[in-house]
Design an enzyme around this catalytic site. Sequence first.
Site, PDB file in Angstrom:
ATOM      1  N   ARG A  15     -12.940  10.023 -17.572  1.00 47.90           N
ATOM      2  CA  ARG A  15     -13.973   9.852 -16.546  1.00 47.90           C
ATOM      3  C   ARG A  15     -14.152  11.130 -15.725  1.00 47.90           C
ATOM      4  NH1 ARG A  15     -11.544   4.529 -13.830  1.00 47.90           N
ATOM      5  NH2 ARG A  15      -9.646   5.556 -14.540  1.00 47.90           N
ATOM      6  N   LYS A  75      -8.620   9.958 -10.772  1.00 46.76           N
ATOM      7  CA  LYS A  75      -7.210   9.535 -10.749  1.00 46.76           C
ATOM      8  C   LYS A  75      -6.452  10.213  -9.616  1.00 46.76           C
ATOM      9  CE  LYS A  75      -5.679   6.965 -13.074  1.00 46.76           C
ATOM     10  NZ  LYS A  75      -5.767   5.484 -12.968  1.00 46.76           N
ATOM     11  N   TYR A  94      -8.818   7.493  -6.429  1.00 43.95           N
ATOM     12  CA  TYR A  94      -7.786   6.453  -6.510  1.00 43.95           C
ATOM     13  C   TYR A  94      -6.437   7.125  -6.264  1.00 43.95           C
ATOM     14  CZ  TYR A  94     -11.020   3.249  -8.949  1.00 43.95           C
ATOM     15  OH  TYR A  94     -12.062   2.419  -9.282  1.00 43.95           O
ATOM     16  N   HIS A  96      -3.310   4.840  -5.299  1.00 43.47           N
ATOM     17  CA  HIS A  96      -2.267   3.846  -5.592  1.00 43.47           C
ATOM     18  C   HIS A  96      -0.899   4.358  -5.126  1.00 43.47           C
ATOM     19  CE1 HIS A  96      -4.978   1.204  -7.722  1.00 43.47           C
ATOM     20  NE2 HIS A  96      -5.421   2.228  -8.406  1.00 43.47           N
ATOM     21  N   GLU A 118      -9.063   2.544  -3.670  1.00 45.61           N
ATOM     22  CA  GLU A 118      -8.542   1.179  -3.855  1.00 45.61           C
ATOM     23  C   GLU A 118      -8.351   0.410  -2.557  1.00 45.61           C
ATOM     24  OE1 GLU A 118      -6.832   3.918  -4.577  1.00 45.61           O
ATOM     25  OE2 GLU A 118      -4.851   3.826  -3.664  1.00 45.61           O
ATOM     26  N   ASP A 270      -1.171  -3.777 -15.109  1.00 42.78           N
ATOM     27  CA  ASP A 270      -1.008  -2.740 -14.073  1.00 42.78           C
ATOM     28  C   ASP A 270      -0.316  -3.299 -12.830  1.00 42.78           C
ATOM     29  OD1 ASP A 270      -3.209  -4.258 -13.402  1.00 42.78           O
ATOM     30  OD2 ASP A 270      -4.321  -2.582 -12.539  1.00 42.78           O
TER      31      ASP A 270
HETATM   32  P1  NAD Z   1      -9.256 -10.914  -8.696  1.00 43.96           P
HETATM   33  O1  NAD Z   1      -8.527 -10.964  -7.410  1.00 43.96           O
HETATM   34  O2  NAD Z   1     -10.750 -10.811  -8.687  1.00 43.96           O
HETATM   35  O3  NAD Z   1      -8.894 -12.215  -9.565  1.00 43.96           O
HETATM   36  C1  NAD Z   1      -7.596 -12.683  -9.735  1.00 43.96           C
HETATM   37  C2  NAD Z   1      -7.670 -14.191  -9.914  1.00 43.96           C
HETATM   38  O4  NAD Z   1      -6.371 -14.653 -10.297  1.00 43.96           O
HETATM   39  C3  NAD Z   1      -8.055 -14.946  -8.630  1.00 43.96           C
HETATM   40  O5  NAD Z   1      -9.212 -15.736  -8.848  1.00 43.96           O
HETATM   41  C4  NAD Z   1      -6.818 -15.810  -8.360  1.00 43.96           C
HETATM   42  O6  NAD Z   1      -7.128 -17.063  -7.787  1.00 43.96           O
HETATM   43  C5  NAD Z   1      -6.252 -15.960  -9.759  1.00 43.96           C
HETATM   44  N1  NAD Z   1      -4.861 -16.406  -9.820  1.00 43.96           N
HETATM   45  C6  NAD Z   1      -3.810 -16.102  -9.013  1.00 43.96           C
HETATM   46  N2  NAD Z   1      -2.710 -16.763  -9.416  1.00 43.96           N
HETATM   47  C7  NAD Z   1      -3.069 -17.501 -10.503  1.00 43.96           C
HETATM   48  C8  NAD Z   1      -2.382 -18.401 -11.370  1.00 43.96           C
HETATM   49  N3  NAD Z   1      -1.097 -18.710 -11.177  1.00 43.96           N
HETATM   50  N4  NAD Z   1      -3.079 -18.961 -12.391  1.00 43.96           N
HETATM   51  C9  NAD Z   1      -4.369 -18.670 -12.588  1.00 43.96           C
HETATM   52  N5  NAD Z   1      -5.075 -17.845 -11.788  1.00 43.96           N
HETATM   53  C10 NAD Z   1      -4.432 -17.275 -10.771  1.00 43.96           C
HETATM   54  O7  NAD Z   1      -8.612  -9.708  -9.526  1.00 43.96           O
HETATM   55  P2  NAD Z   1      -9.307  -8.904 -10.719  1.00 43.96           P
HETATM   56  O8  NAD Z   1     -10.138  -7.798 -10.150  1.00 43.96           O
HETATM   57  O9  NAD Z   1      -9.943  -9.878 -11.642  1.00 43.96           O
HETATM   58  O10 NAD Z   1      -8.037  -8.204 -11.408  1.00 43.96           O
HETATM   59  C11 NAD Z   1      -7.141  -8.938 -12.219  1.00 43.96           C
HETATM   60  C12 NAD Z   1      -6.035  -8.005 -12.692  1.00 43.96           C
HETATM   61  O11 NAD Z   1      -6.553  -7.042 -13.607  1.00 43.96           O
HETATM   62  C13 NAD Z   1      -5.383  -7.182 -11.563  1.00 43.96           C
HETATM   63  O12 NAD Z   1      -4.003  -7.112 -11.776  1.00 43.96           O
HETATM   64  C14 NAD Z   1      -6.005  -5.816 -11.733  1.00 43.96           C
HETATM   65  O13 NAD Z   1      -5.194  -4.788 -11.197  1.00 43.96           O
HETATM   66  C15 NAD Z   1      -6.053  -5.763 -13.237  1.00 43.96           C
HETATM   67  N6  NAD Z   1      -6.883  -4.683 -13.819  1.00 43.96           N
HETATM   68  C16 NAD Z   1      -6.326  -4.017 -14.875  1.00 43.96           C
HETATM   69  C17 NAD Z   1      -7.034  -3.032 -15.524  1.00 43.96           C
HETATM   70  C18 NAD Z   1      -6.422  -2.353 -16.709  1.00 43.96           C
HETATM   71  O14 NAD Z   1      -6.924  -1.321 -17.129  1.00 43.96           O
HETATM   72  N7  NAD Z   1      -5.363  -2.890 -17.296  1.00 43.96           N
HETATM   73  C19 NAD Z   1      -8.319  -2.681 -15.078  1.00 43.96           C
HETATM   74  C20 NAD Z   1      -8.868  -3.377 -13.995  1.00 43.96           C
HETATM   75  C21 NAD Z   1      -8.134  -4.399 -13.373  1.00 43.96           C
END
Ligand code: NAD
Length: 363
Positions: A15, A75, A94, A96, A118, A270
């Site tokens: 990016r 980053k 970002y 973190h 963030e 993450d």
């Molecule tokens: P978000 O806060 O929008 O959604 C998270 C959801 O999880 C919420 O609706 C919450 O109610 C639900 N939740 C919590 N505990 C739960 C359980 N026990 N059972 C079911 N649902 C439950 O968050 P998001 O923006 O959707 O991000 C989700 C994850 O993805 C985060 O950890 C974020 O850091 C990660 N992420 C990773 C990457 C990657 O490249 N790997 C990229 C972007 C985001």
Amino acid sequence: MIIGVPKEIKSDEYRVAMLPVGVEELTRRGHKVVIEAGAGMGSGLLDEDYLAAGAELLSSPAEVFAQADMIVKVKEPQKAEWELMRPGQVVFTYFHFAADQELTEAVLASGATAVAYETLADSEGRLPLLTPMSEVAGRMSVQEGAKYLERPQMGRGILLGGVPGVAPAHITVLGGGIVGANAARIAAGFQANVAILDINLDRLRYLDDVMPANVDCLYSDRHTIRKQLQRADLVIGAVLIPGAKAPRLVEEEDLKLMQPGSVIIDVAIDQGGCIATSRPTSHAEPTYMVHDVLHYCVTNMPGAVGRTSTFALCNATLRWVLEIADRGIEEAASKFRPVASAINMHGGKVTNLAVAETFHLEY
Ligand code: NAD
């Protein structure tokens, strides 16, 4: 103000923090943009496009950091960049911090003003500079899942949408936030059978209203999760408890409920991941097998679709880049709470409580 855009140097990062249109907007307002040659290449953006928009090209990161009043990046600053930051310089990217003590100490010692994407929060407490990357990762999780379900990739050999006479795949999405909702919508578009699970009933009501008919919105409890694992060809982990480690929803023994060759995409990796057997992987080696279930746990999924991610990120950041450039960081922070909420360090002090508490630093 002089705004500097260095080329990203973290591995697997394609990016860039500014589009040519951002350069155009800034120069139209009387600012100057200096950008490192080749910074946009990973996203298919050419030096000529930046030049045409009014940027000045520089050949090294050292020159960009030396000239700029504000650095705009993607980053967190890498080791080679730490010594280039200087007191009073605004660095908007970002960070973190809570995940990296060495980085925190280095940026603090530089005296730069750290403005973190963030933690920039809107009036509803949402994090608009994280949302676009969750949208990308959510949509991408289905694309990756489809790929790894193919037999040559060690998957079950299943087509998401099936064909007339053959049932489609079953996809279970754990967590119905930004990642989960985007994953479910794309999976539904492939004509898969989809179940999305969350513990937030209001969120489930909303999802139930807006999702297509092939998406079931279910309450997330251990019983339902285990039943889903028996059916699922693809499981997408998308849960988040803000500021905490992801809750562990699938234990190692639960994997034995799944069919051999089924796939887990743990987007929540993450934050530690929501599957007991998840461990971080990279784009170079994205998958591994446990109990015949293929795991994909890439921590920076959006990096692989750098062009889409660059546009999505810059669409969200440009407004704030312009405000900070026009007013300076102090006036922008006093006028706009989101800017204030993004400042993690200023004047050699930590200004974000969570970061200060994590490392016992003065606040
Ligand atoms: P978000 O806060 O929008 O959604 C998270 C959801 O999880 C919420 O609706 C919450 O109610 C639900 N939740 C919590 N505990 C739960 C359980 N026990 N059972 C079911 N649902 C439950 O968050 P998001 O923006 O959707 O991000 C989700 C994850 O993805 C985060 O950890 C974020 O850091 C990660 N992420 C990773 C990457 C990657 O490249 N790997 C990229 C972007 C985001």
